[in-house]
Design an enzyme around this catalytic site. Structure first.
Site, PDB file in Angstrom:
ATOM      1  N   HIS A   8     -12.490  -5.349   7.285  1.00 37.61           N
ATOM      2  CA  HIS A   8     -13.265  -5.194   6.153  1.00 37.61           C
ATOM      3  C   HIS A   8     -14.288  -4.488   6.077  1.00 37.61           C
ATOM      4  O   HIS A   8     -15.104  -4.562   5.096  1.00 37.61           O
ATOM      5  CB  HIS A   8     -13.378  -6.580   5.673  1.00 37.61           C
ATOM      6  CG  HIS A   8     -12.175  -7.347   5.005  1.00 37.61           C
ATOM      7  ND1 HIS A   8     -11.278  -7.864   6.159  1.00 37.61           N
ATOM      8  CD2 HIS A   8     -11.419  -7.383   3.864  1.00 37.61           C
ATOM      9  CE1 HIS A   8     -10.387  -8.783   5.307  1.00 37.61           C
ATOM     10  NE2 HIS A   8     -10.382  -8.377   4.168  1.00 37.61           N
ATOM     11  N   PHE A  30      -9.598  -2.854  -0.234  1.00 36.02           N
ATOM     12  CA  PHE A  30     -10.485  -2.347   0.959  1.00 36.02           C
ATOM     13  C   PHE A  30      -9.965  -1.103   1.676  1.00 36.02           C
ATOM     14  O   PHE A  30      -8.812  -1.009   1.712  1.00 36.02           O
ATOM     15  CB  PHE A  30     -10.653  -3.387   2.027  1.00 36.02           C
ATOM     16  CG  PHE A  30     -11.580  -4.652   1.658  1.00 36.02           C
ATOM     17  CD1 PHE A  30     -12.770  -4.897   1.905  1.00 36.02           C
ATOM     18  CD2 PHE A  30     -10.878  -5.935   1.010  1.00 36.02           C
ATOM     19  CE1 PHE A  30     -13.593  -5.906   1.733  1.00 36.02           C
ATOM     20  CE2 PHE A  30     -11.458  -6.979   0.591  1.00 36.02           C
ATOM     21  CZ  PHE A  30     -12.975  -6.916   0.975  1.00 36.02           C
ATOM     22  N   GLU A  58       0.883  -1.296   0.154  1.00 33.78           N
ATOM     23  CA  GLU A  58      -0.117  -0.029   0.000  1.00 33.78           C
ATOM     24  C   GLU A  58       0.937   1.288  -0.015  1.00 33.78           C
ATOM     25  O   GLU A  58       0.659   2.182  -0.646  1.00 33.78           O
ATOM     26  CB  GLU A  58      -0.802   0.045   1.252  1.00 33.78           C
ATOM     27  CG  GLU A  58      -2.210  -0.836   1.054  1.00 33.78           C
ATOM     28  CD  GLU A  58      -2.007  -2.401   0.987  1.00 33.78           C
ATOM     29  OE1 GLU A  58      -0.750  -2.942   1.421  1.00 33.78           O
ATOM     30  OE2 GLU A  58      -2.908  -3.162   0.577  1.00 33.78           O
TER      31      GLU A  58
HETATM   32  C1  LIG Z   1      -2.176  -4.698   3.715  1.00 31.48           C
HETATM   33  C2  LIG Z   1      -3.307  -5.547   2.742  1.00 31.48           C
HETATM   34  N1  LIG Z   1      -3.396  -5.219   1.551  1.00 31.48           N
HETATM   35  C3  LIG Z   1      -4.478  -6.151   0.967  1.00 31.48           C
HETATM   36  C4  LIG Z   1      -4.927  -7.310   1.509  1.00 31.48           C
HETATM   37  C5  LIG Z   1      -6.176  -7.680   0.772  1.00 31.48           C
HETATM   38  N2  LIG Z   1      -5.429  -9.274   0.474  1.00 31.48           N
HETATM   39  C6  LIG Z   1      -5.864 -10.464   1.537  1.00 31.48           C
HETATM   40  S1  LIG Z   1      -4.886 -11.702   1.095  1.00 31.48           S
HETATM   41  C7  LIG Z   1      -4.346 -11.111  -0.152  1.00 31.48           C
HETATM   42  C8  LIG Z   1      -3.194 -11.692  -1.082  1.00 31.48           C
HETATM   43  C9  LIG Z   1      -2.085 -12.257  -0.200  1.00 31.48           C
HETATM   44  O1  LIG Z   1      -1.245 -13.115  -0.569  1.00 31.48           O
HETATM   45  P1  LIG Z   1      -0.231 -13.862   0.111  1.00 31.48           P
HETATM   46  O2  LIG Z   1       0.513 -12.945   0.864  1.00 31.48           O
HETATM   47  O3  LIG Z   1       0.786 -14.500  -1.027  1.00 31.48           O
HETATM   48  O4  LIG Z   1      -0.741 -15.214   0.951  1.00 31.48           O
HETATM   49  P2  LIG Z   1      -1.902 -16.095   0.385  1.00 31.48           P
HETATM   50  O5  LIG Z   1      -3.210 -15.403   0.072  1.00 31.48           O
HETATM   51  O6  LIG Z   1      -1.400 -16.629  -1.344  1.00 31.48           O
HETATM   52  O7  LIG Z   1      -1.568 -17.339   1.117  1.00 31.48           O
HETATM   53  C10 LIG Z   1      -4.644  -9.668  -0.601  1.00 31.48           C
HETATM   54  C11 LIG Z   1      -4.164  -8.661  -1.446  1.00 31.48           C
HETATM   55  C12 LIG Z   1      -4.609  -7.510   2.919  1.00 31.48           C
HETATM   56  N3  LIG Z   1      -5.317  -8.496   3.485  1.00 31.48           N
HETATM   57  N4  LIG Z   1      -3.838  -6.899   3.283  1.00 31.48           N
END
Ligand SMILES: Cc1ncc(C[n+]2csc(CCOP(=O)(O)OP(=O)(O)O)c2C)c(N)n1
Lengths: 324, 347
Positions: A127, A83, A60
């Site tokens: 959220h 979000f 972010e």
């Molecule tokens: C700071 C933040 N930005 C965006 C999100 C939305 N979000 C939730 S999970 C995700 C992807 C996460 O990817 P990764 O860290 O590789 O874990 P995975 O879900 O693949 O296990 C996103 C973009 C979030 N939870 N936190």
């Protein structure tokens, strides 16, 4: 005029501006092939390519600060937070750099942050937030909270045109539930102008975002009691339409401020205080506030229902005020 | 400093040398089955409308979660993320409480205040994740700092997805851990997709474990579908941290076998990729190993499977019997009381 959902209206507005102005581009997580978590930018990458619809890493700070850098170089970034809640990760750059740059260094930062906000679907404490008042306290940021599809498009156009950082709070609960007529042609709805959502004579409800519909339902119920309720949709919080609020307050002499954000330090306090300062002698009752209680947004449905202001809460508040 | 790529685990003897007896081995299998079972049942409950909000599963991540948690000591602590159900199971969070959490009931670890896998049990050394990834990673580093200050032989484990490892929080946490050689183990669950974003749009190093060099500690890449290899690497890293050897970054490579959450059909993942990784299913892979190397019999296997089935069934019933929270309690617990500081995990 075609009927569109709130989500389609945002999508259409954004696409139109990108077609019209080469400087406008979007960046955010999963905005490309996936079309964004809520599919606002679905198909955009095919049309505009990967350098105007930029999939960002989960970063972010890089999104907001990166947008700021692009803006300083003459572009018009529209950044999506997946979000609204996650804007807190970029708080520092938004508040420290983007918000203060024009004032201290004379360089405008024309960025828009699209922030899917609001609760009502068991999204839990991370959220579902409506963090608008947090940013209303930071000079240099503009804050937009559209309630209707028509406004969502028109205000987005104004936000993109605006030479300042604009926080565009899109209420998730309205995305697919609310439909309305949206002109196909380009139009800009000015920031800082309220809209009478429903005219009335006895009590005024000042509100914005999804709470406009809660206020409307409550107003319809009060009609049966013979009480005429005006619903004023503020549309933008910074700048906010003091004249419209004060004029309505002077006319009905009773005001209820309604918002989904928590009560203490919420934007409703600013409105109530302004009415007390500027229109005290016109009031026939105290300015009331209905807002969420001072807790994080809970997940479990009965708790969340108790948290988000409901139609019945507003009806009770309006009855008490009408009888005052 | 070159990153090391871990060898697969071969023989039973090798595993015994790493500190696991045959009962432990069957326990790991059972925990992996419970992990997958909780998520499969949860998914069904979600579709039946019994679980509100959204639903995330960690299919494909079971070996990584269970393997690392098995290597942790009783006094060690950890901050798992959304694909790490196996950590909760292995540390002893009872499945009925997890279902209660999903359903928003009072007996869930967050009593209905938070949902799905945002749970923890501080008494079991697990601290609940927050959505803002990876916000708990530098918090885990803080736990390691506390152990260092008090000179305790305890270790903190921080989990993180490869996508989340891009945020400044991860960098700041790892840097501090490196500078002070804190007893922290970082586990990056590299399941190759961050929502719809593939690894080549997430990072530009070859292995995420390469980053460890920049923080001044060791990095290792391990096959995240091989529970025993994960266990062995985690145990090495944890013991090293316990002995004052500083942090390790373990990159555990697997594939997220379903969409990001239930609403996501993962259309962006090439089907061949799913097919390839389905052949490396961590549970199937370990089952075969147990049969070939630890002579797990049909009877033993059936007994474990039936036991897990029973456990899940009873857990759901018990969770469904738990009440929804009373709206009158909405404001309870926004602030803590003084005497709450006297809990074991705060001492
Ligand atoms: C700071 C933040 N930005 C965006 C999100 C939305 N979000 C939730 S999970 C995700 C992807 C996460 O990817 P990764 O860290 O590789 O874990 P995975 O879900 O693949 O296990 C996103 C973009 C979030 N939870 N936190």
């Amino acid at each position: 005029m075609p009927e569109k959902t709130y989500l389609q209206a945002i999508s259409d507005g954004l696409r139109q501006e990108m077609r019209r102005d080469q400087r406008v581009f979007v960046l955010g997580e999963d905005v490309g092939v996936y079309g964004g978590a809520f599919k606002v930018t679905l198909g955009f990458q095919e049309e505009f390519g990967p350098w105007r619809v930029i999939d960002m890493p989960l970063s972010e700070t890089a999104i907001v600060a990166g947008a700021t850098g692009c803006a300083l170089m003459g572009l018009r970034p529209v950044a999506e937070m997946q979000f609204a809640d996650f804007v807190s990760c970029a708080w520092d750059h938004l508040v420290t750099v983007a918000a203060k740059q024009r004032y201290r260094a004379g360089t405008p930062i024309p960025i828009v942050l699209r922030l899917p906000s609001g609760g009502g679907f068991s999204g839990g404490p991370f959220h579902s937030q409506n963090p608008e008042s947090t940013f209303a306290h930071i000079p240099g940021l503009k804050i937009v909270c559209p309630a209707t599809p028509e406004d969502a498009k028109g205000l987005l156009v104004s936000a993109i045109e605006d030479p300042n950082p604009v926080l565009f709070f899109e209420h998730k609960h309205l995305y697919r539930r609310i439909k309305g007529e949206v002109p196909d042609e380009r139009y800009a709805t000015p920031l800082g102008k309220a809209r009478v959502h429903r005219p009335g004579d006895d009590v005024t409800v000042v509100t914005w975002g999804a709470m406009v519909y809660t206020a409307q339902s409550a107003a319809e119920k009060l009609e049966a009691d013979g009480v005429s309720v005006e619903v004023l949709d503020l549309r933008t919080l910074i700048p906010w339409d003091r004249e419209a609020v004060l004029a309505s307050a002077r006319r009905t002499s009773k005001v209820l401020v309604l918002h989904e954000d928590t009560k203490t330090g919420g934007f409703g306090a600013e409105i109530a205080a302004t009415i007390a300062e500027e229109a005290f002698e016109h009031l026939d009752g105290p300015v009331r506030r209905i807002a969420a209680p001072d807790a994080p947004v809970p997940f479990s449905p009965p708790l969340e229902k108790a948290y988000i202001p409901q139609v019945d809460d507003v009806v009770a508040g309006l009855r008490a005020l009408a009888a005052y | 400093m070159a990153v090391r790529e871990a060898e697969p685990v071969g023989s039973l003897q090798e595993v015994k040398d790493a500190g696991l007896d045959r009962e432990d081995l069957l326990g790991i299998y059972r925990n992996m089955l419970i992990t997958r079972g909780v998520e499969e049942r949860g998914h069904i409950l979600y579709k039946q409308g019994k679980i509100p909000g959204s639903f995330y599963t960690g299919r494909g991540n079971e070996a990584s979660a269970v393997g690392v948690a098995t290597a942790m000591g009783a006094d060690d602590v950890g901050c798992p993320l959304q694909r790490d159900m196996g950590v909760h199971i292995t540390r002893g969070v009872e499945p009925w409480r997890i279902f209660a959490q999903y359903m928003g009931r009072v007996d869930g670890p967050t009593h209905g205040r938070d949902g799905n896998v945002h749970l923890g049990d501080a008494n079991l050394g697990l601290h609940a994740m927050v959505s803002h990834l990876p916000a708990m990673l530098p918090v885990a580093v803080g736990m390691g700092l506390a152990f260092r200050i008090r000179e305790e032989r305890r270790v903190a484990v921080a989990w993180c997805g490869e996508g989340a490892s891009a945020r400044g929080d991860a960098h700041e946490g790892m840097n501090l851990a490196g500078v002070r050689r804190l007893p922290v183990v970082f586990v990056i669950d590299n399941n190759q997709w961050a929502y719809s974003t593939p690894t080549y749009l997430e990072y530009a190093v070859e292995h995420l474990a390469d980053r460890a060099a920049a923080y001044g500690f060791d990095g290792v890449v391990v096959d995240g579908t091989d529970v025993l290899a994960v266990y062995r690497e985690a145990r090495r890293a944890i013991e090293k941290a316990r002995e004052g050897g500083g942090p390790t970054l373990i990159e555990s490579l697997t594939l997220r076998m379903e969409g990001h959450a239930v609403h996501d059909d993962a259309f962006y993942v090439p089907r061949e990729m799913f097919e390839e990784w389905a052949r490396r299913d961590p549970i199937e892979r370990y089952r075969t190993w147990l049969r070939d190397n630890a002579s797990m019999s049909d009877d033993e296997e059936d007994e474990i499977t039936a036991g897990v089935k029973r456990l899940l069934h009873e857990s759901i019933e018990r969770a469904e019997a738990s009440p929804l929270p009373d709206p009158a309690t909405l404001l309870d617990g926004v602030f803590a009381e003084q005497d709450e500081l006297e809990t074991p995990h705060h001492k």
